[in-house]
Design an enzyme around this catalytic site. Structure first.
Site, PDB file in Angstrom:
ATOM      1  N   HIS A  81     -45.150  30.810  22.771  1.00 36.14           N
ATOM      2  CA  HIS A  81     -46.477  30.853  22.129  1.00 36.14           C
ATOM      3  C   HIS A  81     -47.458  31.756  22.905  1.00 36.14           C
ATOM      4  CE1 HIS A  81     -45.713  27.452  19.299  1.00 36.14           C
ATOM      5  NE2 HIS A  81     -44.896  27.060  20.258  1.00 36.14           N
ATOM      6  N   ASN A 154     -46.899  22.704  14.867  1.00 32.96           N
ATOM      7  CA  ASN A 154     -46.402  23.973  14.326  1.00 32.96           C
ATOM      8  C   ASN A 154     -46.653  24.017  12.825  1.00 32.96           C
ATOM      9  OD1 ASN A 154     -45.409  25.057  16.722  1.00 32.96           O
ATOM     10  ND2 ASN A 154     -43.350  24.235  16.415  1.00 32.96           N
ATOM     11  N   TYR A 368     -45.833  20.245  29.300  1.00 33.99           N
ATOM     12  CA  TYR A 368     -47.106  20.946  29.088  1.00 33.99           C
ATOM     13  C   TYR A 368     -47.985  20.950  30.339  1.00 33.99           C
ATOM     14  CZ  TYR A 368     -45.847  21.489  24.250  1.00 33.99           C
ATOM     15  OH  TYR A 368     -45.190  21.865  23.119  1.00 33.99           O
TER      16      TYR A 368
HETATM   17 FE1  HDD Z   1     -44.205  23.424  22.829  1.00 33.28          FE
HETATM   18  C1  HDD Z   1     -46.552  25.584  23.980  1.00 33.28           C
HETATM   19  C2  HDD Z   1     -45.740  23.364  19.751  1.00 33.28           C
HETATM   20  C3  HDD Z   1     -41.603  21.585  21.540  1.00 33.28           C
HETATM   21  C4  HDD Z   1     -42.896  23.187  25.900  1.00 33.28           C
HETATM   22  N1  HDD Z   1     -45.824  24.309  22.010  1.00 33.28           N
HETATM   23  C5  HDD Z   1     -46.670  25.166  22.663  1.00 33.28           C
HETATM   24  C6  HDD Z   1     -47.716  25.575  21.772  1.00 33.28           C
HETATM   25  C7  HDD Z   1     -47.478  24.956  20.581  1.00 33.28           C
HETATM   26  C8  HDD Z   1     -46.293  24.158  20.735  1.00 33.28           C
HETATM   27  C9  HDD Z   1     -48.306  25.081  19.324  1.00 33.28           C
HETATM   28  C10 HDD Z   1     -48.835  26.549  22.110  1.00 33.28           C
HETATM   29  C11 HDD Z   1     -50.080  25.848  22.535  1.00 33.28           C
HETATM   30  C12 HDD Z   1     -51.165  26.864  22.751  1.00 33.28           C
HETATM   31  O1  HDD Z   1     -51.619  27.464  21.770  1.00 33.28           O
HETATM   32  O2  HDD Z   1     -51.543  27.057  23.904  1.00 33.28           O
HETATM   33  N2  HDD Z   1     -43.717  22.692  20.997  1.00 33.28           N
HETATM   34  C13 HDD Z   1     -44.543  22.678  19.899  1.00 33.28           C
HETATM   35  C14 HDD Z   1     -43.969  21.831  18.888  1.00 33.28           C
HETATM   36  C15 HDD Z   1     -42.790  21.349  19.381  1.00 33.28           C
HETATM   37  C16 HDD Z   1     -42.646  21.871  20.714  1.00 33.28           C
HETATM   38  C17 HDD Z   1     -44.585  21.542  17.533  1.00 33.28           C
HETATM   39  C18 HDD Z   1     -41.805  20.430  18.734  1.00 33.28           C
HETATM   40  C19 HDD Z   1     -42.134  19.272  18.290  1.00 33.28           C
HETATM   41  N3  HDD Z   1     -42.529  22.584  23.566  1.00 33.28           N
HETATM   42  C20 HDD Z   1     -41.596  21.833  22.891  1.00 33.28           C
HETATM   43  C21 HDD Z   1     -40.631  21.319  23.819  1.00 33.28           C
HETATM   44  C22 HDD Z   1     -40.999  21.752  25.072  1.00 33.28           C
HETATM   45  C23 HDD Z   1     -42.198  22.544  24.883  1.00 33.28           C
HETATM   46  C24 HDD Z   1     -39.451  20.447  23.451  1.00 33.28           C
HETATM   47  C25 HDD Z   1     -40.365  21.501  26.414  1.00 33.28           C
HETATM   48  C26 HDD Z   1     -39.708  20.447  26.724  1.00 33.28           C
HETATM   49  N4  HDD Z   1     -44.604  24.297  24.609  1.00 33.28           N
HETATM   50  C27 HDD Z   1     -43.966  23.997  25.769  1.00 33.28           C
HETATM   51  C28 HDD Z   1     -44.602  24.627  26.979  1.00 33.28           C
HETATM   52  C29 HDD Z   1     -45.765  25.431  26.345  1.00 33.28           C
HETATM   53  C30 HDD Z   1     -45.640  25.115  24.872  1.00 33.28           C
HETATM   54  C31 HDD Z   1     -43.621  25.419  27.812  1.00 33.28           C
HETATM   55  C32 HDD Z   1     -45.845  26.900  26.658  1.00 33.28           C
HETATM   56  C33 HDD Z   1     -47.277  27.216  26.942  1.00 33.28           C
HETATM   57  C34 HDD Z   1     -47.931  25.931  27.016  1.00 33.28           C
HETATM   58  O3  HDD Z   1     -47.021  24.946  26.784  1.00 33.28           O
HETATM   59  O4  HDD Z   1     -49.102  25.733  27.272  1.00 33.28           O
HETATM   60  O5  HDD Z   1     -45.065  23.642  27.845  1.00 33.28           O
END
Ligand code: HDD
Length: 713
Positions: A81, A154, A368
């Protein structure tokens, strides 16, 4: 009144003190230049040197500070993202949800809770294009009176995997391949499809990813989903399973693939520009918040596991209760300070909202917070203005990189007598956060629940729910995506895997990618469908759509004005497109300013195109390949295309089918065929305008087929 003024006038909840970011804004207009130590600077264009042609001196503190700051301007982009766009707004409940949840922001319809929303793509880097095929992030931070609540969702209701431990594998596979970092922002490559064919639980999400949902027309026309299963807890401590939905009041609409690809080159900022412009024009995007709820005692009543993030709860079985509305009404002042530094955490909940054992959610609760530490450089990121709760913060946490708060006193521990044991623990009566006392009993085991094993039923349900055009788009997307895979073995395995979803689908996929169709058609066990997931059943409106008007010197002024007024009254935006910028003159000598020339504008940037009458204008356009291509391409992308009087000639010359024929036999007669609206020899344009607005509202006219391309001469 501009959007900012409007926003400032909205009364947000008591304590929010209007605009929480106000204290941190700095406007440098009419100020003298200073260093970061507030020393006024006399010259910022020449470094301090030993003689005007001599070496730069290290004592030049202004030079050193300026360069040092510059060298450290970047922070790591989000691992997923990375490319996003943030906007402010507010949320308001329609009715009290106290029966179901203690969450205060869902109780009083008169309260406006400030929100910050960040929309994003998942795979591409920060500088990638907006319109790539991808999932869109839809993350909302509610600044509630009980603290911050983040709904990190999402635009698709399911996910690729069931357990968070596979997230790094899934993301490594979909990101550009590690040896050459190709392709950017795309799932159309070997490693991703290799992961897919070896991970059958992805089947349902792949159907969504290859559907039109992955190429939204606008962030304003996208649904949002919390995806994971959460819990609502009411004042009596009763829990209910809940899934969250955002439903856009403009309906759910998408681009076509050819258009999305062209936009990625012509306007890589297409989606962010769209919402930025809309908010600046006062066309505030609105989304209703809906919840699906399941009583604890009904947990096992369904044919799928309600904790499995690869499953939807079909809306026809478990209805979505609409409980409030979010309005996005203010753009950011500074992209980095707000959009880049905002930190969402799936674990940020408020009393009344709790987690479930959904194993994808459980992993997110770790990830997160952890990711913000590396990205924002320490444990104090909650003090960055965009992340600060509006509710007061009191605890014994201290120090760390970039601490902003100046904590007073000697006490930073608990228990204490010096400060009478304060800050003291809150009670349930203070609305302190009380974790739901779920009974958990099991052996420690690294195993997937049997109830998570069904990988295909809902993928089939999704396929069954698609309209014919939507199905064709999915097949085309398979041809593009899997056709981009070099390894023939993987291509074949895609066909075999999706034969489990639908035999006909697998056969169609095989045809386009040089693979062998399945010998026996896959199981067609599921015949049910869920009409709610098809975009064919969405809200249709012409409001906020954008029409290109093609004209040249010698156009019919009255006609153009009638058209523009009608569009304005219907909430449709218009832009004059012509060969050159500057003024063009009508046949009766009136002037109008051109908004964009053909070098800058392309049909893919508009929802519809209209050609005005006027003999000289039409003749001039007929000689321009760009104009012919413009209308032809809009037609090919199934958009509303309209023309009046002499303007109809351009459509005819561009081989658009179904236009009013030349001659006098159809004087003033309105001809409408699959979104092509034309009239010749007409004086009253009202019927045309009405019909054209209807054609725009339709969004696309899919029944058009096999249009020939006309390339610019
Ligand atoms: Fe995630 C970012 C949505 C599963 C780990 N995720 C991130 C963002 C969104 C989502 C919208 C961007 C937020 C922003 O605008 O800053 N992610 C989801 C959805 C998931 C999902 C709807 C399934 C239900 N994500 C998911 C899993 C993991 C992560 C299973 C790890 C175990 N997601 C992350 C992260 C991020 C992230 C690596 C990357 C940047 C951030 O968090 O701030 O922690």
């Amino acid at each position: 009144m501009d959007s900012m003024q409007k926003y400032n006038q909205t009364k947000i909840y008591e304590g929010a003190k209007n605009d929480q970011l106000q204290t941190f804004r700095s406007n440098h207009t009419d100020q003298k230049l200073t260093t970061n130590q507030a020393v006024k600077v006399i010259n910022t264009d020449d470094s301090l040197k030993a003689g005007s042609r001599g070496p730069t001196l290290i004592e030049d503190f202004h030079f050193r500070e300026k360069l040092t700051h510059f060298d450290h301007e970047r922070i790591p982009e989000r691992v997923v993202h990375a490319r996003g766009f943030g906007v402010h707004g507010y949320f308001q409940a329609y009715e009290s949800m106290a029966q179901y949840t203690k969450a205060k922001f869902l109780q009083d319809p008169s309260v406006k809770t400030p929100v910050f929303v960040r929309f994003s793509t998942v795979v591409g880097s920060r500088g990638s294009a907006d319109t790539v095929r991808d999932v869109r992030g839809f993350a909302t931070k509610f600044y509630t009176e009980d603290g911050n609540y983040d709904l990190v969702g999402n635009n698709m209701p399911v996910f690729f995997i069931q357990d968070a431990i596979k997230f790094p594998d899934m993301v490594h596979a979909i990101k550009p391949e590690p040896h050459n970092e190709i392709p950017q922002a795309s799932s159309a490559h070997d490693t991703f499809w290799d992961f897919v064919v070896n991970t059958p639980e992805t089947a349902h999400m792949i159907m969504w990813l290859l559907s039109d949902r992955a190429i939204p027309r606008s962030f304003r026309m996208m649904e949002g989903f919390g995806v994971n299963t959460f819990r609502f807890i009411n004042a009596e401590g009763k829990g209910r399973f809940v899934k969250f939905h955002w439903k856009p009041l403009l309906g759910v609409h998408s681009l076509v693939w050819d258009e999305a690809q062209k936009l990625a080159g012509k306007d890589p900022d297409y989606n962010r520009r769209d919402i930025w412009d809309a908010i600046n024009m006062g066309e505030f995007p609105e989304y209703e918040l809906g919840v699906q709820m399941i009583d604890e005692e009904d947990e096992f009543k369904f044919g799928f596991d309600i904790l499995d993030a690869t499953k939807i709860w079909p809306e026809e079985t478990i209805p979505v209760k609409i409980i409030g509305k979010m309005t996005l009404n203010r753009n950011v002042d500074n992209f980095f300070a707000e959009t880049e530094q905002v930190a969402f955490c799936a674990g940020n909940v408020v009393p009344g909202i709790d987690f479930t054992n959904d194993p994808l959610l459980q992993g997110r609760l770790f990830s997160y917070l952890d990711t913000q530490l590396i990205r924002l450089g320490g444990p104090n990121f909650h003090e960055i203005p965009i992340n600060r709760p509006i509710a007061p913060v009191h605890n014994n946490q201290r120090d760390g990189y970039h601490r902003m708060t100046i904590d007073q006193g000697t006490v930073s521990y608990h228990p204490n007598s010096i400060q009478k044991n304060t800050p003291e623990s809150a009670s349930d009566a203070d609305n302190g956060y009380l974790h739901y006392a779920e009974k958990v009993d099991g052996k420690k085991i690294r195993e997937r629940s049997e109830s998570f094993r069904d990988n295909y039923s809902q993928a089939t349900l999704f396929w069954n729910s698609m309209s014919e055009p939507e199905k064709q788009h999915i097949i085309d997307a398979f041809h593009f995506e899997v056709g981009s895979v070099n390894d023939k073995y993987i291509r074949q395995r895609v066909v075999d895997m999706f034969n489990n979803v639908d035999g006909q689908l697998a056969t169609e996929i095989a045809k386009g990618i040089g693979a062998t169709p399945p010998k026996t058609a896959g199981k067609a066990g599921v015949t049910a469908s869920s009409p709610a997931v098809s975009q064919a059943n969405t809200i249709k409106t012409a409001k906020t759509r954008k029409v290109a008007i093609l004209v040249d010197n010698g156009f019919n002024y009255t006609e153009l004005m009638q058209f523009m007024d009608a569009m304005k009254n219907a909430g449709v935006n218009t832009e004059i497109v012509s060969k050159n910028l500057g003024m063009i003159t009508s046949e009766d000598g009136k002037q109008i300013e051109v908004g964009k020339n053909f070098l800058k504008a392309a049909s893919v940037m508009y929802d519809a195109v209209y050609v005005t009458g006027g003999r000289q204008s039409a003749d001039s356009l007929l000689k321009q390949g760009d104009a012919l291509h413009f209308v032809n391409e809009a037609f090919k992308h199934a958009k509303a295309v309209g023309a009046t009087n002499e303007g109809v000639d351009l459509l005819a010359a561009s081989q658009i089918q179904g236009v009013a024929t030349a001659g006098t036999e159809n004087n003033g007669e309105l001809v409408t065929e699959l979104g092509v609206v034309t009239v010749r020899n007409a004086t009253d344009l009202n019927p045309f305008n009405g019909e054209f607005i209807k054609a725009i509202a339709e969004h696309r006219h899919w029944a058009r087929k096999n249009q020939k391309d006309i390339v610019p001469a």
